[in-house]
Design a protein around this motif. Sequence first.
Motif, PDB file in Angstrom:
ATOM      1  N   LEU A   1      -7.367   2.383 -25.421  1.00 49.33           N
ATOM      2  CA  LEU A   1      -6.093   1.761 -25.054  1.00 49.33           C
ATOM      3  C   LEU A   1      -5.422   2.508 -23.908  1.00 49.33           C
ATOM      4  N   LEU A   2      -5.630   3.818 -23.890  1.00 52.48           N
ATOM      5  CA  LEU A   2      -4.975   4.620 -22.851  1.00 52.48           C
ATOM      6  C   LEU A   2      -5.772   4.642 -21.551  1.00 52.48           C
ATOM      7  N   LEU A   3      -7.073   4.317 -21.665  1.00 49.33           N
ATOM      8  CA  LEU A   3      -7.940   4.461 -20.499  1.00 49.33           C
ATOM      9  C   LEU A   3      -7.432   3.744 -19.233  1.00 49.33           C
ATOM     10  N   PRO A   4      -7.030   2.454 -19.332  1.00 54.28           N
ATOM     11  CA  PRO A   4      -6.574   1.785 -18.108  1.00 54.28           C
ATOM     12  C   PRO A   4      -5.442   2.540 -17.404  1.00 54.28           C
ATOM     13  N   SER A   5      -4.455   3.004 -18.189  1.00 56.30           N
ATOM     14  CA  SER A   5      -3.339   3.694 -17.538  1.00 56.30           C
ATOM     15  C   SER A   5      -3.780   5.045 -16.967  1.00 56.30           C
TER      16      SER A   5
ATOM     17  N   VAL B   1      -6.822   5.892 -15.870  1.00 57.19           N
ATOM     18  CA  VAL B   1      -7.642   5.685 -14.665  1.00 57.19           C
ATOM     19  C   VAL B   1      -6.762   5.220 -13.513  1.00 57.19           C
ATOM     20  N   TYR B   2      -5.932   4.220 -13.787  1.00 58.61           N
ATOM     21  CA  TYR B   2      -5.158   3.629 -12.704  1.00 58.61           C
ATOM     22  C   TYR B   2      -4.152   4.629 -12.119  1.00 58.61           C
ATOM     23  N   LEU B   3      -3.341   5.211 -13.018  1.00 55.01           N
ATOM     24  CA  LEU B   3      -2.318   6.138 -12.524  1.00 55.01           C
ATOM     25  C   LEU B   3      -2.955   7.417 -11.995  1.00 55.01           C
ATOM     26  N   GLY B   4      -4.066   7.812 -12.607  1.00 58.74           N
ATOM     27  CA  GLY B   4      -4.767   8.996 -12.123  1.00 58.74           C
ATOM     28  C   GLY B   4      -5.202   8.817 -10.680  1.00 58.74           C
ATOM     29  N   ALA B   5      -5.787   7.650 -10.396  1.00 61.58           N
ATOM     30  CA  ALA B   5      -6.316   7.417  -9.052  1.00 61.58           C
ATOM     31  C   ALA B   5      -5.206   7.168  -8.039  1.00 61.58           C
ATOM     32  N   PHE B   6      -4.236   6.332  -8.407  1.00 61.00           N
ATOM     33  CA  PHE B   6      -3.302   5.874  -7.381  1.00 61.00           C
ATOM     34  C   PHE B   6      -1.940   6.567  -7.393  1.00 61.00           C
ATOM     35  N   VAL B   7      -1.697   7.447  -8.383  1.00 57.57           N
ATOM     36  CA  VAL B   7      -0.443   8.195  -8.363  1.00 57.57           C
ATOM     37  C   VAL B   7      -0.703   9.695  -8.453  1.00 57.57           C
ATOM     38  N   LEU B   8      -1.508  10.096  -9.452  1.00 59.89           N
ATOM     39  CA  LEU B   8      -1.711  11.526  -9.641  1.00 59.89           C
ATOM     40  C   LEU B   8      -2.411  12.165  -8.435  1.00 59.89           C
ATOM     41  N   VAL B   9      -3.459  11.515  -7.941  1.00 60.53           N
ATOM     42  CA  VAL B   9      -4.157  12.073  -6.779  1.00 60.53           C
ATOM     43  C   VAL B   9      -3.223  12.204  -5.566  1.00 60.53           C
TER      44      VAL B   9
ATOM     45  N   THR C   1       2.348  -4.816 -17.046  1.00 66.66           N
ATOM     46  CA  THR C   1       2.744  -5.081 -18.428  1.00 66.66           C
ATOM     47  C   THR C   1       1.546  -4.955 -19.366  1.00 66.66           C
ATOM     48  N   THR C   2       0.394  -5.465 -18.926  1.00 66.09           N
ATOM     49  CA  THR C   2      -0.813  -5.356 -19.750  1.00 66.09           C
ATOM     50  C   THR C   2      -1.187  -3.895 -19.967  1.00 66.09           C
ATOM     51  N   ILE C   3      -1.284  -3.153 -18.874  1.00 61.71           N
ATOM     52  CA  ILE C   3      -1.639  -1.736 -18.979  1.00 61.71           C
ATOM     53  C   ILE C   3      -0.639  -1.017 -19.879  1.00 61.71           C
ATOM     54  N   SER C   4       0.654  -1.330 -19.701  1.00 60.62           N
ATOM     55  CA  SER C   4       1.690  -0.637 -20.464  1.00 60.62           C
ATOM     56  C   SER C   4       1.658  -0.988 -21.940  1.00 60.62           C
ATOM     57  N   THR C   5       1.377  -2.249 -22.251  1.00 55.17           N
ATOM     58  CA  THR C   5       1.323  -2.648 -23.661  1.00 55.17           C
ATOM     59  C   THR C   5       0.207  -1.900 -24.366  1.00 55.17           C
ATOM     60  N   LEU C   6      -0.968  -1.828 -23.729  1.00 53.07           N
ATOM     61  CA  LEU C   6      -2.077  -1.082 -24.316  1.00 53.07           C
ATOM     62  C   LEU C   6      -1.694   0.384 -24.492  1.00 53.07           C
ATOM     63  N   ALA C   7      -1.107   0.958 -23.439  1.00 57.26           N
ATOM     64  CA  ALA C   7      -0.744   2.379 -23.495  1.00 57.26           C
ATOM     65  C   ALA C   7       0.294   2.624 -24.584  1.00 57.26           C
ATOM     66  N   ALA C   8       1.290   1.720 -24.675  1.00 55.38           N
ATOM     67  CA  ALA C   8       2.344   1.909 -25.674  1.00 55.38           C
ATOM     68  C   ALA C   8       1.767   1.847 -27.085  1.00 55.38           C
TER      69      ALA C   8
ATOM     70  N   LYS D   1     -16.473   0.749 -17.870  1.00 53.75           N
ATOM     71  CA  LYS D   1     -16.638   1.497 -16.624  1.00 53.75           C
ATOM     72  C   LYS D   1     -17.185   0.603 -15.508  1.00 53.75           C
ATOM     73  N   ASN D   2     -18.199  -0.203 -15.903  1.00 53.70           N
ATOM     74  CA  ASN D   2     -18.778  -1.106 -14.917  1.00 53.70           C
ATOM     75  C   ASN D   2     -17.748  -2.088 -14.386  1.00 53.70           C
ATOM     76  N   LEU D   3     -16.922  -2.536 -15.326  1.00 49.16           N
ATOM     77  CA  LEU D   3     -15.888  -3.484 -14.955  1.00 49.16           C
ATOM     78  C   LEU D   3     -14.967  -2.864 -13.904  1.00 49.16           C
ATOM     79  N   LEU D   4     -14.586  -1.615 -14.185  1.00 42.74           N
ATOM     80  CA  LEU D   4     -13.699  -0.916 -13.260  1.00 42.74           C
ATOM     81  C   LEU D   4     -14.341  -0.770 -11.892  1.00 42.74           C
ATOM     82  N   LYS D   5     -15.635  -0.366 -11.948  1.00 44.96           N
ATOM     83  CA  LYS D   5     -16.360  -0.143 -10.697  1.00 44.96           C
ATOM     84  C   LYS D   5     -16.373  -1.412  -9.855  1.00 44.96           C
TER      85      LYS D   5
END
Lengths: 309, 269, 345
Positions: A23-27, A29-37, B85-92, C2-6
């Motif tokens: 559940l946390l992975l998308p945030s 990866v996304y924030l890591g790449a486009f904000v943290l870096v 919103t999608t990313i945040s809902t999952l994270a929350a 991962k593949n999806l992301l790539k």
Amino acid sequence: MAGGAASGGSAATDTYKEARNWLLLPSWVYLGAFVLVPVIMMLIYSFLTKEFRGGVVWEFSTAAYDQFFFDRGLFGDEPARIEWTYITIFWRSIWQAGAATLLALAIGFPTAYFIATRPEQARPMWVFLITIPYWVNLLIRTVSMKFMLRDSGPLNDFLIGTGLINDPISIINTNFAVQLGLFYSYLPFMVLPIYASVERYNFSLSEAAADLYASKWVTLRRVLLPAVKPGVIAGCILVFVPSMGSFLAPDLLGGAKNFMIGSLIEEQFKGNAGNWPFGAAASMVLLSMVLIVLMIFARQQAKAEKEAS
Amino acid sequence: MRRSNYDVKGLPGFFGITILCLVILYAPLLVVTVYSLNDSNSITNWEGFSFRWYVDVFSGPESQKFKIAAWNSFTIAIIAATAATTISTLAATAMVRGGKFKLRTVSFGLISLPLMVPEIVLAVATLIFFNSVGFTRGYMTILIAHIAFCIPFAYLPISARMQGIDDSYEQAAQDLYATKRQAFTRILLPMMLPGIISGYLLAFIVSLDDFIITNFVKGAGVETLPTAIFGSVKQGIKPNIMAISTMLLGFSVLLVTISYFVSKTDNKK
Amino acid sequence: MKNLLKSGVAAMALVTMASAAAADGKVVVYHWFEYIPQELVDKFTADTGIEVVMDTYDSNEAMLASLKAGGVGTYDVAVPGDYMVKIMASAGMLDTIADGELTNKGNISPTWADPSFDPGRQHSIPYQWGSTSFAVNRDVFAGDINTTDILFNPPAELQGKINVLDSQGEVMAMAALHMGIPQCTTDRDQLKALNAMLLSAKENWVSFNSDTAKEVLVSGDAAAGMIYDGFSAKARAEGANVEYAFPTQGYIAWMDNVVLLKDAPNRENALKFMDFLLVPENAAQLTNWTQYASGVEGVAPLLDEALRTLPEANPQDGAGQAVFIEACDEEVQAVYDTIWTNLKK
């Protein structure tokens, strides 16, 4: 049903423990790449040598932090003293942002509460009513605000017309105008999170309190407020933090006579100073300050949860 | 204390403050609307009633620019708000329903990071980053940046809401042999809806409003509404900008009215 | 996952590249906000078939920052002010226009053919020029306004009602003229005096606004204010009873220039764009729209009558010299930055 909501709204549980990392992975990866870096790049920049008029030279230097903390006189050759300039600027920003946050809370909380207690089908309309003005660009809203507040503007005309005052109140180019501008810029950021929390609140708890002869205000403070605390805190963060770095309202409504931290940093990148490492260093100081406050808040919340469970 | 007809929800003065709040929010916009109907080049003087600035928006030399800019702004805001919103809902869900874990504080810091870095710094840093990885600036780079800074605005209302929901509902569902996924989509998600809507709306207006970061990462030839109108606003708002703003307001009011009546008829069924 | 992301990242990269590859016949212009009429752009496209792709900025320094952050190589031309041409040239960000590459180079008026900021016009052509000084509301103050005392040592009527530009360069240059010291002086006593003078002058200033410099005068928020000549003319047109001053101590001249950027992706088209702007008819159309002044020979007969008699363009006898803002060296600039921060802390 009782426990969670009443004890500070900390209904943290582990229903989705196994799926947590996914559940946390998308945030991450996304924030890591486009904000943290990018932020780490800025951290590196703050330790590099400045290139004259913008840019950096790839040589290690602590000059930016030295400039922030030490005063070496007009020509930079006097013995180092503590630099009060930037502390003053930081303090001013904290104060203005804090006042704006309190103002937003004072108006925003009752509004959010009022909306959350409307009949269910009417609530979305009220929520939209709060956000509609924000479809108009911030710059235009701020300029219109300036138009409203000026000595010969509609507000003063109205107050004089009703006989409340005889001479126009000077609001424009004061600290109060800045606070008002910040408040106006970020009001929905206060209202919406609080609304989302109060909407969830179980009013039978208030009824129970009333049965025990608690007055409405005591009930509000002792029962409701603890339950909706997460929303109030979220709202305060969303108003306070952006206000700290804002420069549009201070410039247009406050007359830009005094730097706020946002305009100081902007000046380093977009102004004559062109001192990127210093701009980066000032951002890092700001970032660490906010980060520390948020971490303390997160820790305390975790603690409260522990005690509750 | 009277117990009969006791309204536990109503608090004296709150209605008044709500009205005050709306007056503060809308009064400056009234100025915008009135001056969009001004038959003058300037906003400072009133020179009579006219619709000519509305005509100008659609047929003036810049009409094409405004059309494309409005399209870009809205598509970016919708996509960015949806993604954030999608990313945040999952994270929350992970943060509030994931038990205790070591990286929780760090994750919270990461999610709020876009909020804490001053916009101008994030703008310069993002631009340098895009250039160093070889992204050409354009629509996509704006979108990437917008999703990033929308995340905390979506996350905070959503997680605040979720913290107010007791997990006994999901437990009950699972006791009745619902899978965790079903408990999430059928129980938790609907209960979180007001939080999700709040987060979505905040992300939407934040994206729609952004100038600083957009201006740095957009590249040549791509405009959003704020970047397209910024120049004319800075030199003293021209009435055609007022007209655009008024139409935006009108459009949003229309949307709200429609959704209000749709939801009303839904309830009647 | 991962593949999806790539594949997602790959798709993003593809889309961004596709948007860059399209359209050969174009010129990418990095320009100020609101500084070229759409009609003129359309005329260029009609004449040459070259599409104009425009990006905009709101200050010389913002443009420099964006170019330094990696914008070089993506734009063909930009429109920096006088001192910024010099800064960009010395930073190696400008391409050289060889002899004969510009057909209409001879149209540049002799006054502007060899300016101090770009000797021999190696990198630039004139775009528009004008002056920066200040305007005073005549309803508030009726006395002599042609002195920099108005800003730095104002008469009682104007105290606390003065707006200055929120721009270090302009304020410092004006202050130097007021004190009669050279710009970017290295003399320590002069710098100290400059610092002290500005701090005491600030007591009488109500705001630092550049973007709303005109608006504060029209609305009456300020009774006097530093302002660009064109803005002062617009303020009058909007009904403000203001008069533009040409102080005896001198005032600021400025000139915006079209420069050929290094690594311009469409160099040929950029030169065609510059040639187009040097045609008198086009330069006149531009000037009639901006209300400033052109640096192209033969424009005068094509200008609107009102422009020729504009009070903001015609200094009175006895007016001081118009001087360009100088780009200070690194050491002095550091002191200037400190003074500016002191002023606004």
